[in-house]
Design a protein around this motif. Structure first.
Motif, PDB file in Angstrom:
ATOM      1  N   ARG A 141      39.346  32.839  44.801  1.00 28.85           N
ATOM      2  CA  ARG A 141      39.464  31.832  43.743  1.00 28.85           C
ATOM      3  C   ARG A 141      38.183  31.555  43.034  1.00 28.85           C
ATOM      4  O   ARG A 141      37.011  31.921  43.745  1.00 28.85           O
ATOM      5  N   PRO A 154      43.786  27.463  39.385  1.00 30.10           N
ATOM      6  CA  PRO A 154      43.542  28.171  40.557  1.00 30.10           C
ATOM      7  C   PRO A 154      44.268  29.646  40.385  1.00 30.10           C
ATOM      8  O   PRO A 154      45.227  29.905  39.685  1.00 30.10           O
ATOM      9  N   ARG A 155      43.548  30.557  41.326  1.00 31.05           N
ATOM     10  CA  ARG A 155      44.102  31.997  41.582  1.00 31.05           C
ATOM     11  C   ARG A 155      45.524  31.782  42.020  1.00 31.05           C
ATOM     12  O   ARG A 155      45.677  30.883  43.098  1.00 31.05           O
TER      13      ARG A 155
END
Lengths: 217, 230
Positions: free
Chosen positions: A74, A165-166
């Protein structure tokens, strides 16, 4: 005799001497000459992860518990933002709030850098048909119901960025829970209420599908 | 360019105000099309920054796509290369409710974008290259389409469909066929709240076939090179 080698050595000695004198001067002037601060931050972050975070999120940020998110890979800025919002209560979590409150916010940057640098793991797709539908939704959205493509913000490879976010490789259970929380206004700390709006436009099947797709990335 | 645009806006807003006053003395009358006031005036006056606009546009590209190419299905228009003035007009009209767009509003409302960000996005989009070969129609009524376009549309939208930035007439050349078709239907049928009354009057007698013909013709016009972003 190799004179160039000799002169080189002399040069080094001269340089080291100069460095010593500089240090002495700086020390005399009241400067503390120490190892760079980022090295300390990294060491400290490692210790905090080992003692505090790893029980749930894994030592490498790849949680093995489906309801606890993976943090590996992240963006550090996103991690710092969420940690701060757990403390302020903007993002509500009975688990994370007291844990974050016990940490020094000065360490958040180091924690973000630590998790951001870990290698993210992928999950296993259990329902290939759902994953294929999820891929379509993720990349193209649903024009009929006005669901934007997730890729627009979270990137086509779902790696995320500093603002979003990832999602790639994330546990399907966690993804489904967060989408439900957005839909029900339980999670409400996102930028400009966008995810709450998106989640309300998603069907249950679409939520299952997109989570299935993302978990396998 | 900014200076004359500012002067023009000032003049047009003054003129709009005067007209509104006159109408008021006459005992109320038709509202002014595209009245330049409030946040529309503010966003038009602000200097847009294309780099900031690119950042702010990230939240829009889930629908309008990276590069603002839109969708051939007609669900979302291509925005790349559109005049900044037109983009500001449309975004602020959607926020004020003059143009109804329930799908878009939650992603462009006042809690999402500031007037500065509207100006930034507009200048960013104006400078984007226009991709060729967007959505086209069936191609069986292009002669009729050309006839209608030359007769009715080109006076305002330009002979090549390039529009007029200072008059808020959009660039239409190379827009997705299905988007053009949907919006011209809305305008003809009184479903686009911020439609220019002059245009409504012109296309009122158009049949569905006429709309399809002219939309297909416009979709195939080659869009001009992008305007400079500053």
């Amino acid at each position: 005799m190799d004179t160039s080698d000799c002169s080189g050595r002399r040069g080094d000695a001269k340089f080291a001497g100069a460095q010593e004198r500089t240090r002495a001067w700086l020390a005399a002037l009241g400067f503390v000459v120490a190892a760079p601060a980022w090295a300390d931050d990294a060491e400290k972050a490692k210790t905090i992860v080992a003692n505090v975070c790893s029980a749930c999120h894994g030592i490498d940020g790849n949680s093995t518990v489906p309801t606890y998110p993976k943090l590996a890979g992240r963006h550090p800025d996103y991690i710092v933002r969420e940690l701060k919002e757990f403390i302020s209560g903007k993002r509500k979590s009975d688990i994370m709030a007291p844990i974050c409150a016990a940490l020094d916010p000065g360490d958040f940057k180091g924690l973000g850098a630590y998790f951001g640098a870990q290698k993210p793991s992928s999950g296993t797709v259990l329902n290939a048909k759902a994953a294929a539908e999820g891929k379509k939704l993720y990349q193209d959205g649903n024009e009929l119901s006005g669901v934007p493509a997730c890729a627009g913000c979270h990137e086509p490879d779902a790696a995320g960025n500093k603002r979003f976010p990832r999602l790639a490789g994330q546990h399907r259970e966690y993804l489904v829970e967060q989408l439900h929380n957005f839909r029900n206004d339980i999670r409400n700390n996102e930028t400009a209420r966008v995810m709450r709006e998106v989640a309300k436009r998603l069907t249950e099947d679409e939520i299952t599908a997109v989570a299935e797709y993302l978990t396998g990335l | 360019m900014k200076a004359w645009l500012g002067a023009l806006l000032l003049l047009s807003s003054l003129a709009g105000g005067l007209r509104a006053q006159e109408a008021g003395h006459d005992g109320g009358a038709a509202p002014v099309w595209n009245e330049i006031k409030g946040e529309k005036l503010l966003a038009l006056k602000l200097r847009g920054d294309a780099a900031r606009g690119a950042e702010a546009f990230v939240g829009c590209q889930g629908c309008h796509k990276r590069g603002a190419t839109g969708s051939p299905s007609g669900a979302y228009p291509r925005l790349a290369g559109q005049h900044a003035t037109v983009l500001i007009e449309q975004m602020t009209d959607i926020r004020s409710g003059r143009r109804q767009n329930a799908k878009m509003l939650p992603f462009a409302d006042e809690h999402v974008l500031t007037p500065q960000e509207i100006a930034d996005i507009a200048i960013y989009l104006q400078g984007l290259p226009i991709p060729p070969n967007l959505g086209k129609g069936p191609g069986d009524k292009l002669e009729r389409g050309k006839e209608l376009f030359v007769r009715d549309c080109s006076t305002c939208h330009g002979e090549r469909g390039e529009g007029q930035a200072e008059k808020f007439y959009p660039l239409v050349a190379g827009q997705h066929f299905k988007y053009l078709l949907r919006e011209t239907e809305f305008i003809r049928d009184g479903r686009r709240g911020n439609a220019n009354p002059d245009m409504v009057r012109v296309i009122k007698p158009y049949t569905d076939d006429d709309l399809e013909a002219v939309a297909d013709y416009i979709a195939r016009l080659e869009a001009p090179a992008a305007a400079p972003s500053q």
